[in-house]
Motif scaffolding. Structure first.
Motif, PDB file in Angstrom:
ATOM      1  N   MET A   1      31.082   7.558  42.625  1.00  0.00           N
ATOM      2  CA  MET A   1      30.270   8.224  41.488  1.00  0.00           C
ATOM      3  C   MET A   1      31.198   7.703  40.313  1.00  0.00           C
ATOM      4  O   MET A   1      32.457   8.087  40.020  1.00  0.00           O
ATOM      5  N   HIS A   2      30.437   7.608  39.359  1.00  0.00           N
ATOM      6  CA  HIS A   2      31.076   7.608  37.948  1.00  0.00           C
ATOM      7  C   HIS A   2      30.598   8.883  37.171  1.00  0.00           C
ATOM      8  O   HIS A   2      29.473   9.194  36.878  1.00  0.00           O
ATOM      9  N   VAL A   3      31.709   9.612  36.903  1.00  0.00           N
ATOM     10  CA  VAL A   3      31.437  10.941  36.280  1.00  0.00           C
ATOM     11  C   VAL A   3      32.019  10.747  34.784  1.00  0.00           C
ATOM     12  O   VAL A   3      32.956  10.334  34.636  1.00  0.00           O
ATOM     13  N   ALA A   4      31.346  11.501  33.856  1.00  0.00           N
ATOM     14  CA  ALA A   4      31.452  11.452  32.468  1.00  0.00           C
ATOM     15  C   ALA A   4      31.235  13.108  32.085  1.00  0.00           C
ATOM     16  O   ALA A   4      30.398  13.478  32.392  1.00  0.00           O
ATOM     17  N   GLN A   5      32.180  13.303  31.223  1.00  0.00           N
ATOM     18  CA  GLN A   5      31.890  14.914  30.691  1.00  0.00           C
ATOM     19  C   GLN A   5      32.495  14.797  29.296  1.00  0.00           C
ATOM     20  O   GLN A   5      33.787  14.437  29.039  1.00  0.00           O
ATOM     21  N   ARG A   6      31.837  15.436  28.421  1.00  0.00           N
ATOM     22  CA  ARG A   6      32.072  15.383  26.946  1.00  0.00           C
ATOM     23  C   ARG A   6      32.372  16.690  26.398  1.00  0.00           C
ATOM     24  O   ARG A   6      31.865  17.862  27.078  1.00  0.00           O
ATOM     25  N   GLY A   7      33.230  16.768  25.295  1.00  0.00           N
ATOM     26  CA  GLY A   7      33.301  18.185  24.766  1.00  0.00           C
ATOM     27  C   GLY A   7      32.269  18.480  23.853  1.00  0.00           C
ATOM     28  O   GLY A   7      31.579  17.591  23.494  1.00  0.00           O
ATOM     29  N   SER A   8      32.067  19.805  23.874  1.00  0.00           N
ATOM     30  CA  SER A   8      30.848  20.248  23.138  1.00  0.00           C
ATOM     31  C   SER A   8      30.835  19.702  21.681  1.00  0.00           C
ATOM     32  O   SER A   8      31.726  19.920  21.115  1.00  0.00           O
ATOM     33  N   LYS A   9      29.759  19.199  21.306  1.00  0.00           N
ATOM     34  CA  LYS A   9      29.417  18.827  19.888  1.00  0.00           C
ATOM     35  C   LYS A   9      30.546  17.519  19.753  1.00  0.00           C
ATOM     36  O   LYS A   9      31.073  17.440  18.477  1.00  0.00           O
ATOM     37  N   ARG A  10      30.950  16.829  20.793  1.00  0.00           N
ATOM     38  CA  ARG A  10      31.969  15.853  20.466  1.00  0.00           C
ATOM     39  C   ARG A  10      33.377  16.257  20.028  1.00  0.00           C
ATOM     40  O   ARG A  10      34.067  15.538  19.636  1.00  0.00           O
ATOM     41  N   GLN A  11      33.633  17.560  20.272  1.00  0.00           N
ATOM     42  CA  GLN A  11      34.782  18.129  19.878  1.00  0.00           C
ATOM     43  C   GLN A  11      35.895  17.780  20.737  1.00  0.00           C
ATOM     44  O   GLN A  11      35.887  17.516  21.761  1.00  0.00           O
ATOM     45  N   LEU A  12      37.225  18.009  20.281  1.00  0.00           N
ATOM     46  CA  LEU A  12      38.452  17.900  21.296  1.00  0.00           C
ATOM     47  C   LEU A  12      38.399  18.883  22.240  1.00  0.00           C
ATOM     48  O   LEU A  12      37.850  19.751  22.100  1.00  0.00           O
ATOM     49  N   ILE A  13      38.721  17.908  23.246  1.00  0.00           N
ATOM     50  CA  ILE A  13      38.933  18.790  24.784  1.00  0.00           C
ATOM     51  C   ILE A  13      40.585  18.710  25.058  1.00  0.00           C
ATOM     52  O   ILE A  13      40.956  19.554  25.835  1.00  0.00           O
ATOM     53  N   PHE A  14      41.292  17.811  24.405  1.00  0.00           N
ATOM     54  CA  PHE A  14      42.772  17.767  24.767  1.00  0.00           C
ATOM     55  C   PHE A  14      43.475  17.720  23.217  1.00  0.00           C
ATOM     56  O   PHE A  14      42.900  17.076  22.313  1.00  0.00           O
ATOM     57  N   PHE A  15      44.568  18.588  23.164  1.00  0.00           N
ATOM     58  CA  PHE A  15      45.062  18.629  21.961  1.00  0.00           C
ATOM     59  C   PHE A  15      46.625  18.241  21.884  1.00  0.00           C
ATOM     60  O   PHE A  15      46.974  17.974  21.090  1.00  0.00           O
ATOM     61  N   THR A  53      35.200   9.011  44.780  1.00  0.00           N
ATOM     62  CA  THR A  53      34.254   8.911  45.990  1.00  0.00           C
ATOM     63  C   THR A  53      34.405  10.284  46.817  1.00  0.00           C
ATOM     64  O   THR A  53      35.526  10.542  47.389  1.00  0.00           O
ATOM     65  N   PRO A  54      33.178  10.722  47.042  1.00  0.00           N
ATOM     66  CA  PRO A  54      33.150  12.209  47.636  1.00  0.00           C
ATOM     67  C   PRO A  54      33.031  12.099  49.178  1.00  0.00           C
ATOM     68  O   PRO A  54      32.447  11.063  49.475  1.00  0.00           O
ATOM     69  N   ASP A  55      33.369  12.895  49.846  1.00  0.00           N
ATOM     70  CA  ASP A  55      33.264  12.889  51.293  1.00  0.00           C
ATOM     71  C   ASP A  55      31.927  13.312  51.708  1.00  0.00           C
ATOM     72  O   ASP A  55      31.365  13.218  52.675  1.00  0.00           O
ATOM     73  N   ASP A  56      31.459  14.469  50.830  1.00  0.00           N
ATOM     74  CA  ASP A  56      30.161  15.142  50.983  1.00  0.00           C
ATOM     75  C   ASP A  56      29.157  15.148  49.703  1.00  0.00           C
ATOM     76  O   ASP A  56      29.861  14.879  48.620  1.00  0.00           O
ATOM     77  N   ALA A  57      28.080  15.434  50.123  1.00  0.00           N
ATOM     78  CA  ALA A  57      27.405  15.198  48.870  1.00  0.00           C
ATOM     79  C   ALA A  57      27.468  16.039  47.576  1.00  0.00           C
ATOM     80  O   ALA A  57      27.276  15.828  46.645  1.00  0.00           O
ATOM     81  N   ASP A  58      28.040  17.198  47.870  1.00  0.00           N
ATOM     82  CA  ASP A  58      28.376  18.257  46.963  1.00  0.00           C
ATOM     83  C   ASP A  58      29.692  18.270  46.368  1.00  0.00           C
ATOM     84  O   ASP A  58      30.152  19.117  45.641  1.00  0.00           O
ATOM     85  N   VAL A  60      31.622  16.240  44.618  1.00  0.00           N
ATOM     86  CA  VAL A  60      32.075  15.915  43.151  1.00  0.00           C
ATOM     87  C   VAL A  60      31.927  17.105  42.143  1.00  0.00           C
ATOM     88  O   VAL A  60      32.574  17.680  41.569  1.00  0.00           O
ATOM     89  N   SER A  61      30.447  17.666  42.582  1.00  0.00           N
ATOM     90  CA  SER A  61      30.195  18.718  41.753  1.00  0.00           C
ATOM     91  C   SER A  61      31.053  20.069  41.895  1.00  0.00           C
ATOM     92  O   SER A  61      31.422  20.808  41.038  1.00  0.00           O
ATOM     93  N   ARG A  62      31.440  20.191  43.228  1.00  0.00           N
ATOM     94  CA  ARG A  62      32.407  21.539  43.509  1.00  0.00           C
ATOM     95  C   ARG A  62      33.779  21.177  42.899  1.00  0.00           C
ATOM     96  O   ARG A  62      34.246  21.946  42.499  1.00  0.00           O
ATOM     97  N   ALA A  63      34.300  19.952  43.171  1.00  0.00           N
ATOM     98  CA  ALA A  63      35.803  19.605  42.436  1.00  0.00           C
ATOM     99  C   ALA A  63      35.789  19.757  40.926  1.00  0.00           C
ATOM    100  O   ALA A  63      36.527  20.321  40.459  1.00  0.00           O
ATOM    101  N   MET A  64      34.538  19.220  40.193  1.00  0.00           N
ATOM    102  CA  MET A  64      34.382  19.424  38.872  1.00  0.00           C
ATOM    103  C   MET A  64      34.136  21.014  38.479  1.00  0.00           C
ATOM    104  O   MET A  64      34.876  21.293  37.138  1.00  0.00           O
ATOM    105  N   GLN A  65      33.452  21.634  38.943  1.00  0.00           N
ATOM    106  CA  GLN A  65      33.400  23.071  38.857  1.00  0.00           C
ATOM    107  C   GLN A  65      34.626  23.814  38.980  1.00  0.00           C
ATOM    108  O   GLN A  65      35.119  24.569  38.141  1.00  0.00           O
ATOM    109  N   TYR A  66      35.489  23.461  39.825  1.00  0.00           N
ATOM    110  CA  TYR A  66      36.677  23.904  40.303  1.00  0.00           C
ATOM    111  C   TYR A  66      37.778  23.600  38.957  1.00  0.00           C
ATOM    112  O   TYR A  66      38.429  24.453  38.588  1.00  0.00           O
ATOM    113  N   LEU A  67      37.650  22.439  38.685  1.00  0.00           N
ATOM    114  CA  LEU A  67      38.522  21.958  37.502  1.00  0.00           C
ATOM    115  C   LEU A  67      38.049  22.810  36.312  1.00  0.00           C
ATOM    116  O   LEU A  67      38.931  23.211  35.498  1.00  0.00           O
TER     117      LEU A  67
END
Length: 171
Positions: A1-15, A53-58, A60-67
């Motif tokens: 899976m290709h996962v992308a996540q943006r900062g709110s209003k394209r603001q910085l997420i790393f400083f 590459t996830p081992d199970d269907a959920d 990636v979503s669980r990993a990203m939620q944890y993160l």
């Protein structure tokens, strides 16, 4: 899976460097805990791209939620801010196993070049390029099943194959 996540209003997420390091540490924990192999990544100032590459269907979503449950409070505490860090939900798409992974590596790892942040992808410290292209140690990265089709050894899988942009090859 290709996962992308943006900062709110394209603001910085790393400083600062510590933020990138914290994110990568929690990404490693999340990928281990939720059985997702990370093949490529780039952490830009206001967004991230991951090839997983996830081992199970959920997985990636669980990993990203944890993160997110670790990284967002860390940023809010560190920079005396509150509220959401991310712009809506993460975006993800399935990657066709045989054809797309090498192009996806390039799409992800060449992002800093396209953004004009560096001249070559190996100059950017917050991506998996130096591991995938040159074999530098990176405990976060797992080999993709398709990597073996690209060559028998690390040397055969190294540049210029990884950084394909608009049909041309960048090394």
């Amino acid at each position: 899976m290709h996962v992308a996540q943006r900062g709110s209003k394209r603001q910085l997420i790393f400083f600062e460097s510590a933020d990138y390091e914290a994110y990568l540490g929690w990404l490693r924990e999340a990928s281990t805990r939720w059985a997702c192999r990370v093949h490529a990544y780039v952490l830009m100032t206001n967004h991230v791209h991951l090839l997983m590459t996830p081992d199970d269907a959920d997985s990636v979503s669980r990993a990203m939620q944890y993160l997110g449950r670790r990284y967002v409070p860390y940023v809010n505490r560190s920079y005396q801010r509150s509220g959401t860090l991310w712009e809506g939900r993460l975006k993800s798409g399935l990657v066709q196993t045989e054809a797309y992974p090498p192009r996806c590596y390039g799409c992800i790892e060449c992002n800093p070049v396209r953004a004009g942040m560096v001249e070559a992808p190996g100059q950017y410290p917050w991506s998996s390029y130096v591991h995938n292209a040159w074999g530098a140690a990176n405990p976060l990265i797992s080999e993709h099943v398709e990597d073996h089709r690209l060559g028998a050894g690390d040397a055969e899988r190294q540049p210029p194959r990884l950084c394909v942009m608009d049909g041309s090859i960048e090394s």
